[in-house]
Structure formats: structure tokens, C-alpha cells
Design an enzyme around this catalytic site. Structure first.
Site, short mmCIF file in Angstrom:
data_model
loop_
_atom_site.label_atom_id
_atom_site.label_comp_id
_atom_site.label_asym_id
_atom_site.label_seq_id
_atom_site.Cartn_x
_atom_site.Cartn_y
_atom_site.Cartn_z
N ASP A 195 -1.28 5.99 0.92
CA ASP A 195 -0.93 4.57 0.90
C ASP A 195 0.38 4.22 1.60
O ASP A 195 0.85 3.09 1.50
CB ASP A 195 -0.89 4.06 -0.54
CG ASP A 195 0.15 4.78 -1.40
OD1 ASP A 195 0.65 5.83 -0.97
OD2 ASP A 195 0.46 4.28 -2.49
N GLU A 196 0.99 5.15 2.31
CA GLU A 196 2.21 4.80 3.04
C GLU A 196 2.40 5.69 4.25
O GLU A 196 1.94 6.83 4.29
CB GLU A 196 3.44 4.86 2.13
CG GLU A 196 3.72 6.23 1.55
CD GLU A 196 5.03 6.26 0.75
OE1 GLU A 196 6.02 5.68 1.21
OE2 GLU A 196 5.03 6.89 -0.32
#
Length: 363
Positions: free
Chosen positions: A111-112
Site C-alpha cells: 500500500d505504499e
């Protein structure tokens, strides 16, 4: 890029961080969960929250929190079983959007990621506009919100992405960077974990300004090879490049506990978020791992490690959990309390493309 080159022409680094990623995917896919306090994870006594929706966060629920604590804080909390195969599919959608802007992508987890957009495929000059466009594209393609931080190095870009969450972005300029760091508590620095923050506090280092006052020799004496990094970031300097397609020699995570652990259940509970963190890194980077190492530091600061190597790369997070259990069980009951636990993966290798579709991820 050398420090001299970076002073001549500051890099343009964007850190994109999805907002409450796992929980947001669940709310997107199940309309009944929208607007409700949601925790991804298991409600079992040994369960841990993998992610919490913003509705749950209002009650103080956060990732890595024991499920029983989360339920106590928020009695109406709805637990949803993780679906890592779905999260990975969405992550790949997002990665494809990044790739339209730059090949310089360094995923940190599902997610990043860091993006170096100094030179970019769209020929866009203003990094904040690139970040806005990427966030809008992610929203249109996935229905999910992303936040972004823009700065001249990775350290500050990651800090900036937290400033206007959720669904926002912030920029830290070369002019503002050093002053921003001075006013920040060291416990909020990326790269300063609980144990390091505790050590800094014992040395009288509470804020970035306190860290800046220390000499390089002092920081090397007390923090070893991390000393030069701390010396630099205290001044807003971080020359680490964005590294696409990197395969590390190892990846690990550890946590120091506020109270010593004496039971297997508590230890296993504390290890779960670390397991999910290292597995998420491997998934995001398409890396396979064969060797699992468990690190245990006791109350008297004595330390042991236990390792096990599988015949082939682990194919699912459940395989990692089983190996961690095998390493952990013989250590109980311990003769003394446990203050720190860590999990690391080594014997890392790039996954072959033909094996990827067979990955099945579930808790």
C-alpha cells in the site's frame, strides 16, 4: 546522486500511501461496511488488527493492536478476514498507474511506494501536480483514496504523506525541510523504532533539534552504522536513492514491548503484525524467501536467534506463520521475560513470473 549534485538540483520524490488500504478495500467491496468501524484481522483472543478503517480509528483502534483491546475500545467493531490475494491485485493496479509516470518506483509494501519523478515520462515539471494526477487516477481506477507526500528526499516525502491524511497531500520544500525536522519528535522519524526512540530519550534527545545538536562521533558511538543516517536527517539531508526492482539480502521487522512478555500467546500476538509487515514487503516486490529467522531479546538484554530454511520459497503467509510457530514454541515457558521480538526473511530471490498466479494468500 551525490550530496553535491542533489544541492545543485533537488530531486523530486513522491511518497504515495493508500489510506487504510485493507479496510478501504473491504468497505469498497461490501457496501454494508461503508461508514462502519471495520478492522481487518481476527477477533480471536490471539488475533491482531491488520488494518483499521477511519471510523474505527476514531475510537483509538489501529493496526498491530491486539483484537481484544480493539473490541474493548470499540464494542461495535466489525472484524473482516484479510484477503491478501485481493489486496495484491489492487496493489498491482496501482503500480501500473505509477509506471505511466516513472520507472523509478520503490515499493515499501502493498500500500505504499516511493516514486522519483525528477525525470518523468509525462515531462511534467511540478511534482505536486504529478501527485495530484496519480491520486486522481488511483481513485478512478480503484475507488480508493491515496495520500501523498512530496519532497526533495525520501525521509521528508514519507513524513509529508502523513500530514494531510486521509485523501490529501503535502509538500516539504528544500527551504522548509531542516526547520520542519527540528520541530518533530524523534519518535515520529521514519527509521526510529520504539527501542531507538527510547534510547534517544535516555540520552536527552526528544526532538529533531536535540538530534541536530549531537556530533557525528556521538551518534556513531551510540547508534553504530545508523549514526550517519541520523546525523543527516536531523539536518533534512537524506541522499538515499529510490531503488526500483531491488532485491535485498534480507528483510525484517521487530518490536520492543512496553511490558515484558511471559506467555506464548502474548508473544505470538506480538509477532503477527511483524509477520504481516515482512510478508507484505515480499509480496509488493515479487520476492520469494526461504529462510525465516526469529529474534528474541530478554529482559536482561541477552539475545538469541533461531532460524529455519524451507526447501523452496514460501508460497503463502500461512507458510511463514507455521515456520515462526515452529521456532517460537520451544522457547516457552521462558526463564525470563521477553522485551523484544523480531522476524526476518533471507535467502531472497526474484519470483519467476510463471509461478506468480499460483500464489494463494490467506491467514
Amino acid at each position: 546522486m551525490t550530496g553535491e549534485e542533489s544541492r545543485e538540483r533537488p530531486r523530486k520524490i513522491v511518497h504515495v500511501d493508500m489510506d487504510a488500504f485493507y479496510a478501504s478495500v473491504e468497505q469498497r467491496d461490501n457496501p454494508e461496511l461503508r461508514g462502519m468501524p471495520v478492522a481487518v484481522g481476527s477477533p480471536a483472543a490471539r488475533g491482531v488488527v491488520a488494518a483499521a478503517s477511519y471510523e474505527a480509528r476514531k475510537f483509538g483502534v489501529h493496526s498491530a493492536m491486539p483484537s481484544v483491546t480493539a473490541q474493548r475500545k470499540c464494542p461495535d467493531l466489525i472484524f473482516v478476514k484479510p484477503r491478501f490475494d485481493v489486496y495484491k491485485a489492487v496493489s498491482l493496479q496501482i503500480r501500473a498507474i505509477f509506471a505511466e509516470y516513472t520507472p523509478m518506483i520503490e515499493p515499501l509494501s502493498l500500500d505504499e511506494a516511493y516514486l522519483d519523478v525528477t525525470e518523468n515520462l509525462k515531462g511534467m515539471e511540478i511534482a505536486t501536480e504529478i501527485a495530484e494526477e496519480i491520486r486522481a487516477r488511483i481513485k478512478a481506477a480503484t475507488g480508493l483514496n491515496a495520500s501523498a507526500g512530496i519532497s526533495y528526499n525520501k525521509f521528508l516525502a514519507k513524513l509529508a504523506s502523513d500530514l494531510n491524511k486521509p485523501n490529501g497531500q503535502a509538500v516539504i520544500t528544500p527551504k522548509n525541510g531542516p526547520a520542519f525536522v527540528e520541530q518533530l519528535p524523534v519518535k515520529k522519524f521514519h527509521g526510529v523504532g520504539p527501542a531507538t526512540a527510547e534510547k534517544m530519550h535516555r540520552l536527552g534527545i526528544e526532538m529533531g533539534a536535540d538530534l541536530k545538536q549531537q556530533s557525528l562521533e556521538f551518534l556513531v558511538q551510540h547508534f553504530g552504522k545508523s549514526g550517519p543516517y541520523f546525523f543527516g536527517i536531523a539536518r533534512g539531508i537524506d541522499n538515499r536513492p529510490v531503488k526500483p526492482d531491488r532485491v535485498r539480502k534480507s528483510v525484517g521487522a521487530e518490536d520492543t514491548f512496553s511490558q515484558d512478555i511471559h506467555s506464548y500467546e502474548s508473544a505470538r500476538e506480538g509477532l503477527q503484525p511483524l509477520i504481516e509487515k515482512v510478508w507484505g514487503y515480499c509480496e509488493a516486490n515479487e520476492i520469494g524467501a526461504k529462510t525465516v529467522t526469529l529474534k528474541v531479546k530478554y529482559a536482561d538484554f541477552s539475545q538469541i536467534t533461531r532460524s529455519k530454511t524451507a526447501p523452496g520459497p514460501l508460497s503463502a503467509i500461512t507458510d511463514l506463520e507455521e515456520l515462526v510457530d515452529l521456532l517460537l514454541m520451544p522457547l516457552f515457558p521462558p526463564q525470563k521475560g521477553i522485551r523484544l521480538l523480531g522476524v526476518s526473511l533471507s535467502s531472497l530471490e526474484r519470483r519467476r513470473a510463471e509461478t506468480t498466479p499460483q500464489l494463494r494468500l490467506a491467514l
